[in-house]
Design an enzyme around this catalytic site. Structure first.
Site, PDB file in Angstrom:
ATOM      1  N   ASP A  28       0.811  -1.216   0.000  1.00 19.84           N
ATOM      2  CA  ASP A  28       0.000   0.000   0.000  1.00 19.84           C
ATOM      3  C   ASP A  28       0.853   1.278   0.000  1.00 19.84           C
ATOM      4  OD1 ASP A  28       0.860   0.113   2.697  1.00 19.84           O
ATOM      5  OD2 ASP A  28      -0.820  -1.170   3.278  1.00 19.84           O
ATOM      6  N   ASP A  97       1.169   5.686 -13.709  1.00 21.14           N
ATOM      7  CA  ASP A  97       0.845   4.858 -14.863  1.00 21.14           C
ATOM      8  C   ASP A  97      -0.418   5.429 -15.493  1.00 21.14           C
ATOM      9  OD1 ASP A  97       0.927   2.466 -16.522  1.00 21.14           O
ATOM     10  OD2 ASP A  97       1.966   1.543 -14.834  1.00 21.14           O
ATOM     11  N   ASP A 197       0.759   3.385 -20.734  1.00 24.20           N
ATOM     12  CA  ASP A 197       0.533   1.966 -21.001  1.00 24.20           C
ATOM     13  C   ASP A 197       0.126   1.732 -22.464  1.00 24.20           C
ATOM     14  OD1 ASP A 197       0.147  -0.684 -19.574  1.00 24.20           O
ATOM     15  OD2 ASP A 197      -1.847  -0.492 -20.457  1.00 24.20           O
ATOM     16  N   GLU A 250       4.979   2.964 -23.117  1.00 28.28           N
ATOM     17  CA  GLU A 250       5.182   1.528 -23.301  1.00 28.28           C
ATOM     18  C   GLU A 250       4.667   1.228 -24.696  1.00 28.28           C
ATOM     19  OE1 GLU A 250       3.896  -2.846 -21.638  1.00 28.28           O
ATOM     20  OE2 GLU A 250       2.446  -1.317 -22.132  1.00 28.28           O
ATOM     21  N   HIS A 319       7.064  -5.467 -14.265  1.00 31.59           N
ATOM     22  CA  HIS A 319       6.045  -6.344 -13.666  1.00 31.59           C
ATOM     23  C   HIS A 319       5.466  -7.345 -14.656  1.00 31.59           C
ATOM     24  CE1 HIS A 319       4.009  -3.221 -15.782  1.00 31.59           C
ATOM     25  NE2 HIS A 319       2.867  -3.873 -15.684  1.00 31.59           N
ATOM     26  N   ASP A 320       5.862  -7.273 -15.920  1.00 32.21           N
ATOM     27  CA  ASP A 320       5.357  -8.216 -16.931  1.00 32.21           C
ATOM     28  C   ASP A 320       6.412  -9.237 -17.336  1.00 32.21           C
ATOM     29  OD1 ASP A 320       2.946  -6.820 -17.154  1.00 32.21           O
ATOM     30  OD2 ASP A 320       3.673  -5.578 -18.808  1.00 32.21           O
TER      31      ASP A 320
HETATM   32  O1  ISL Z   1       2.905  -9.320 -20.832  1.00 33.88           O
HETATM   33  C1  ISL Z   1       3.355  -8.808 -21.812  1.00 33.88           C
HETATM   34  C2  ISL Z   1       4.800  -8.760 -22.029  1.00 33.88           C
HETATM   35  O2  ISL Z   1       5.299  -9.968 -22.343  1.00 33.88           O
HETATM   36  C3  ISL Z   1       2.539  -8.111 -22.811  1.00 33.88           C
HETATM   37  O3  ISL Z   1       1.715  -8.871 -23.572  1.00 33.88           O
HETATM   38  C4  ISL Z   1       1.806  -7.006 -22.085  1.00 33.88           C
HETATM   39  O4  ISL Z   1       0.511  -7.327 -21.867  1.00 33.88           O
HETATM   40  C5  ISL Z   1       1.932  -5.765 -22.891  1.00 33.88           C
HETATM   41  O5  ISL Z   1       3.284  -5.434 -22.841  1.00 33.88           O
HETATM   42  C6  ISL Z   1       1.112  -4.621 -22.332  1.00 33.88           C
HETATM   43  O6  ISL Z   1       1.388  -4.402 -20.993  1.00 33.88           O
HETATM   44  C7  ISL Z   1       0.728  -3.397 -20.298  1.00 33.88           C
HETATM   45  O7  ISL Z   1      -0.658  -3.355 -20.524  1.00 33.88           O
HETATM   46  C8  ISL Z   1      -1.429  -4.468 -20.064  1.00 33.88           C
HETATM   47  C9  ISL Z   1      -1.092  -4.844 -18.625  1.00 33.88           C
HETATM   48  O8  ISL Z   1      -1.638  -6.099 -18.340  1.00 33.88           O
HETATM   49  C10 ISL Z   1       0.392  -4.885 -18.389  1.00 33.88           C
HETATM   50  O9  ISL Z   1       0.670  -5.174 -17.040  1.00 33.88           O
HETATM   51  C11 ISL Z   1       0.962  -3.570 -18.818  1.00 33.88           C
HETATM   52  O10 ISL Z   1       2.321  -3.430 -18.542  1.00 33.88           O
HETATM   53  C12 ISL Z   1      -2.865  -4.065 -20.172  1.00 33.88           C
HETATM   54  O11 ISL Z   1      -3.086  -2.839 -19.526  1.00 33.88           O
END
Ligand code: ISL
Length: 540
Positions: A28, A97, A197, A250, A319-320
C-alpha cells in the site's frame, strides 16, 4: 528546457507487492511512504508507480474503474498527497501509470455505455456481429477473443486485453478531452509525468479483418497508426507542455523506425519509450516458447537501439517480465555476480535506466510449483488455451514457470523475518522461499552485496556526466562478451561485460573506475560474469 528525466535513475514500484503496512496482505501507499528514504539512499530520482487507482483488479489495477481515486486496498487520496509531498522533499519525482487504451468494464463510462442510447455509447468500440459471428477476426494480447457479446444490446465490444478491459474509442474527441482532464488532475497534484501503457495501440485506424497471424491478428490496423501520433502531439500541446513533466511510452512491437518517430524530440510526442526487441531475444515468436538465452543476440539488439534512437528508456525487468538474473544471468551458481554485471550494463547504457523493485537485491523468478499459486489473468488464459490445444500438462506448467508475469510479482523481500517483512497478514501471492537469503536487511549489512553494488553504481552514474549524457559506441560483441564506450569531448569510459561462467580474455588498458569484483587493476582477464568500467579508450 532542463530535461531532468535524462539525468536521473528511475525505479518502478508494483504497489501490491512492495510493502504492506496494514496487514491485509496487499502492499500500500503507506508502505511506499515508509520506504522513500530507502529509495533515496539507493540514489533513485524518479519513481514510477504501477496503477494505484480504483479497480476491480482483473488485471491488477491495469483495469481502472476510477482514474481520480485510490483503491482502498492501497490507501486514500490523503496518503497519496502525503507520498507526493515527501517524495518532493527528497527530490524524487513521481510518475503515474496512465492506462488509457482501455478502462475497466466497471468504470462509470462503460456501465453507461452498455445502453445504446447513452451519450457514452460512443466512448467504446461497439459493433454488431457479422452473420452471427464476431465483428472481425482480431485476436487479443491475452490469448482470448477480443470481442465480447453483450446480450442486452445485441452488440459486441472490443477489448484488446481481458474482457474486463474494454478499449476506449479514440475517434471520439470527447474521450480525448476526458483523458486530458485526468492528466491535468494528476499533474496539478504534483506528479511529474506518466508511463503511458500500451500507448501505440490506442488509435484503431479501421476495424477490418486482419491478415491471419500467429499472434495479434489485426495488429496492422492499430499498431502505431498516424492517429496515435496525432493524439500524442495533441496531449503534449494541450497538457504536458504546460507542466514540468515527461512521458515514457510503453510501446509494443515497435521497430527502431516507428520508435524514432514516436520519440524524436522535434515531433513533440513521447520523451522516451520502452521497446521490447531485447526482451524478445530469448523467445520463439511468442514469449511462451523460450529458447536458450544468447548474450550475443541480446547485445546486438541493445546496440542497434542505442544507435537508432538518441535516447532510450532502458530496462531488463518490469512487472510483466521474468526476473533478469534468472533470465540473462545465472541465479544458481553466480547469482550475485551476474546480478551485479546486469546492474553495470543497465546503468552504463545511454538513456534513462529503469530498475524494477527487487532487481537491486537480485530477486529471482518465483519458486511456485503449481497453477494454484498463480494470480495473473494472462497466465490463466494462456494455460487454458494450451489445455485446449492439448499441450501436455508438464509443458503447460513449464511455459508459465518460464514466462509468467507472476515471476516479477512475488512480494519484495525486505528481511529474513516473517513473510520477508512484506506483510504481517497473508500475502496476496506467495513469497519466494529464498527470502531468508535474498533480502534487503541482510544485504544492507554486507558491503559486497548486490544492493551495496547497486548503490555504488547508481551513485557513480549520478555524478558522472559521461555516463549520463555521453555518446555510445559499440566496440566489440563476442559470444559472451560485450564491450562499448561512452564518450564526450573531455574523455571516455570503456565498459566491458562478461556473460561467461569462465574467465574471458579481453585486452584493454585504463584504470578501473568500478568493477563487480572490486579490483584496482585490470589484467586483461575477466572473471565469471564480471563487469568493469575503465577510464579511457580501449588501448588508449
Ligand atoms: O505481458 C506482456 C509482455 O510480455 C505483454 O503482452 C503485455 O501485456 C503488454 O506489454 C502490455 O502491458 C501493459 O498493458 C497491459 C497490462 O496487463 C500490463 O501489465 C501492462 O504493462 C494491459 O493494460
Amino acid at each position: 528546457m532542463n530535461q531532468w528525466w535524462r539525468d536521473r535513475v528511475a525505479y518502478q514500484i508494483y504497489p501490491r507487492s512492495f510493502l504492506d503496512s496494514d496487514g491485509n496482505g496487499i502492499g500500500d501507499l503507506r508502505g511506499i511512504i515508509h520506504k522513500l528514504p530507502y529509495l533515496k539512499e539507493l540514489g533513485i530520482g524518479i519513481l514510477w508507480l504501477s496503477p494505484v487507482y480504483c479497480s476491480p483488479n482483473d488485471d491488477n489495477g491495469y483495469d481502472i474503474s476510477d482514474y481520480r481515486d485510490i483503491h482502498p486496498d492501497f490507501g486514500t487520496m490523503a496518503e497519496m498527497d502525503k507520498l507526493l509531498d515527501l517524495a518532493k522533499k527528497l527530490d524524487i519525482r513521481v510518475v503515474m501509470d496512465l492506462v488509457i487504451n482501455h478502462t475497466s468494464d466497471e468504470h462509470e463510462w462503460f456501465k453507461k455505455s452498455r445502453d445504446p442510447e447513452s451519450p457514452y455509447r460512443d466512448y467504446y468500440i461497439w459493433r454488431p456481429g457479422r452473420n452471427g459471428r464476431k465483428p472481425n477476426n482480431w485476436t487479443s494480447f491475452f490469448a482470448e477473443d477480443c470481442w465480447e457479446y453483450d446480450e442486452h444490446s445485441g452488440e459486441y465490444y472490443l477489448h484488446l486485453f481481458s474482457k474486463k478491459q474494454p478499449d476506449l474509442n479514440f475517434r471520439n474527441p470527447k474521450v480525448l478531452e476526458e483523458i486530458k482532464d485526468i492528466m491535468r488532475f494528476w499533474l496539478h497534484k504534483g506528479v511529474s509525468g506518466f508511463r503511458c501503457d500500451v500507448i501505440n495501440v490506442i488509435f484503431k485506424e479501421s476495424l477490418e479483418d486482419g491478415r491471419k497471424r500467429m499472434i495479434l491478428t489485426g495488429r496492422e490496423h492499430y499498431l502505431t497508426r498516424e492517429g496515435t501520433h496525432e493524439i500524442l502531439r495533441e496531449l503534449r500541446r494541450d497538457v504536458l507542455s504546460r507542466f514540468d513533466c515527461f512521458t515514457v511510452g510503453e510501446t509494443v512491437m515497435v521497430t527502431p523506425k516507428t520508435a524514432f518517430d514516436l520519440s524524436d524530440p522535434s515531433r513533440k510526442e513521447l520523451d522516451m519509450l520502452f521497446s521490447f526487441e531485447h526482451m524478445d531475444t530469448d523467445a520463439v515468436i511468442v514469449k511462451w516458447f523460450r529458447t536458450r538465452f544468447r548474450p550475443k543476440k541480446f547485445c546486438n539488439v541493445l546496440c542497434k537501439w542505442q544507435t537508432a534512437l538518441d535516447w532510450n528508456a532502458n530496462y531488463f525487468e518490469n512487472h510483466d517480465q521474468p526476473r533478469c538474473v534468472s533470465r540473462f544471468g545465472d541465479d544458481r551458481d553466480y547469482r550475485s555476480e551476474s546480478a551485479k554485471m546486469l546492474c553495470v550494463l543497465l546503468l552504463s547504457l545511454r538513456g534513462t535506466p529503469f530498475i524494477y523493485q527487487g532487481q537491486e537485491i537480485g530477486m529471482t523468478n518465483f519458486d511456485f510449483t503449481s497453477m494454484e499459486q498463480i494470480r495473473d489473468v494472462e497466465s490463466f488464459n494462456v494455460y487454458r488455451l494450451a489445455t485446449r490445444l492439448h499441450f501436455p500438462k508438464a509443458f503447460r506448467w513449464h511455459m508459465i514457470q518460464q514466462s509468467g508475469r507472476d515471476n516479477a510479482r512475488t512480494p519484495m523481500q525486505w528481511s529474513p523475518g516473517r513473510n520477508a517483512g512484506f506483510s504481517s497478514g497473508t500475502p496476496w501471492i506467495g513469497i519466494n522461499r529464498n527470502y531468508t537469503d535474498i533480502n534487503v536487511e541482510t544485504q544492507e549489512k554486507n558491503p559486497s552485496s548486490v544492493l551495496a553494488f547497486y548503490q555504488k553504481m547508481i551513485r557513480l552514474r549520478n555524478k558522472t556526466k559521461l555516463l549520463k549524457s555521453g555518446g555510445f559506441r559499440c566496440v566489440k560483441i563476442r559470444r559472451k562478451l560485450f564491450v562499448f564506450e561512452r564518450f564526450n569531448e573531455s574523455g571516455s569510459i570503456t565498459v566491458i561485460i562478461s556473460f561467461s561462467k569462465k574467465a574471458v580474455r579481453f585486452r584493454a588498458s585504463g584504470k578501473p573506475i568500478l568493477s563487480t569484483c572490486d579490483r584496482s587493476e585490470y589484467d586483461g582477464i575477466l572473471r565469471p560474469y564480471e563487469a568493469i568500467l575503465l577510464q579511457g579508450r580501449v588501448g588508449g
